[in-house]
Design an enzyme around this catalytic site. Sequence first.
Site, PDB file in Angstrom:
ATOM      1  N   TYR A 255      24.172  12.139  -8.779  1.00 15.65           N
ATOM      2  CA  TYR A 255      24.179  12.725  -7.437  1.00 15.65           C
ATOM      3  C   TYR A 255      22.860  13.384  -7.030  1.00 15.65           C
ATOM      4  CZ  TYR A 255      25.190  16.935 -10.232  1.00 15.65           C
ATOM      5  OH  TYR A 255      25.146  17.937 -11.173  1.00 15.65           O
TER       6      TYR A 255
ATOM      7  N   HIS B 141      25.371  20.543 -14.709  1.00 18.41           N
ATOM      8  CA  HIS B 141      26.218  21.710 -14.442  1.00 18.41           C
ATOM      9  C   HIS B 141      26.819  22.220 -15.750  1.00 18.41           C
ATOM     10  CE1 HIS B 141      28.968  24.343 -12.293  1.00 18.41           C
ATOM     11  NE2 HIS B 141      29.969  23.833 -12.998  1.00 18.41           N
TER      12      HIS B 141
ATOM     13  N   ARG C 114      18.737  24.421 -10.961  1.00 15.59           N
ATOM     14  CA  ARG C 114      19.356  24.015 -12.220  1.00 15.59           C
ATOM     15  C   ARG C 114      18.748  22.671 -12.627  1.00 15.59           C
ATOM     16  NH1 ARG C 114      23.479  20.479 -12.514  1.00 15.59           N
ATOM     17  NH2 ARG C 114      24.434  21.025 -10.522  1.00 15.59           N
TER      18      ARG C 114
END
Length: 369
Positions: free
Chosen positions: A274, A265, A261
Amino acid sequence: MSETFPGDIPANLLQLVSPDGVRVASETADPWLDDVSGTDLVALYQDMVVVRRIDTEATALQRQGELGLWPPLLGQEAAQVGSARALRADDFVFTSYRENAVAWCRGVGLTDIVRVWRGNAQSGWDPYSVGMATPAIIIGAQTLHATGWALGARNDGTDSVAVAYFGDGATSEGDVSEALVFAASFQAPVIFFCQNNQWAISEPVGLQSRANLVDRALGFGIPGIRVDGNDVLAVLAATRVALHRARTGGGPTFIEAVTYRMGPHTTADDPTRYRPAAELEQWKAKDPILRLERLLDSLGLLTAELADQTRGLADAAAAELRAGCIGLPDPEPLTVFDHVFATPNATLEHQRAEYADYLASFDSTGGKA
């Protein structure tokens, strides 16, 4: 694999097109692609370019306040297009919320894709008209729906197949384990298609699984294929193998499509908090569209005319999406009660009447009458 089946592909990572666009031969996979012509390669390429353009346009619409939320699929185009284009019209798809490329391939209207994300409807489209259920937001729930549909199809005497799409994070959900148990026990004609995009929101896949995700299926007695999810040909071949197994009585298959990805998200997420920047750069080098471009170029198919045509298709789709999104009328308040149940019932009608009385208590300016 826990068992062998005609045309089985070994569970190690299947790759048929390398990141630099070189076609990799495979004795087990290549026979499943004998009918794929240069024209078919171009069609797969155009699908991926168009859905990426749709995805970036929807992201822009959210940033401009036209959508409440959007789940980007950037980087996962090959996994979705390669698998969806292997399906027949009478197969049925159950997805989570990121499979907008699958929706495109199944013929879902562009405006219908964004209805829910704009807040204009409880559902986006008629599932039966395109052979695809509307997205499941509850993580992993769609695997149970797919297994049930597959058992029903088999009981009806058809060879149609159900496909459940889900992410790596869903494999830790109880619903997925229950679906795998039922599918294995009753040999349901269902494909569990896991897009391992490396991150379940901010949790890396290595934290929730010390082994390849495909190995989890072996514990349930379900054969698995681990495929390079950024390689559209490998995904197409793997899905065809699984479909053949399901149609001919071989039961379920678990496919782990290893992809990435590249974006957030959802548009409410900030992956820079992160995710290491170096990791993203490494995966950009494995970009599924760039990979197929390089293969087409090596075959002499990536012409200037093709580039112009593809760009035109993508721009037209983006324009249609934008116009359809902005042009959606605000729903009438009482329509919130529509389609809650298949048939009317007294409780729902009572609630509708109470809400109608409440709305009638306001004057034309929105104040209490």
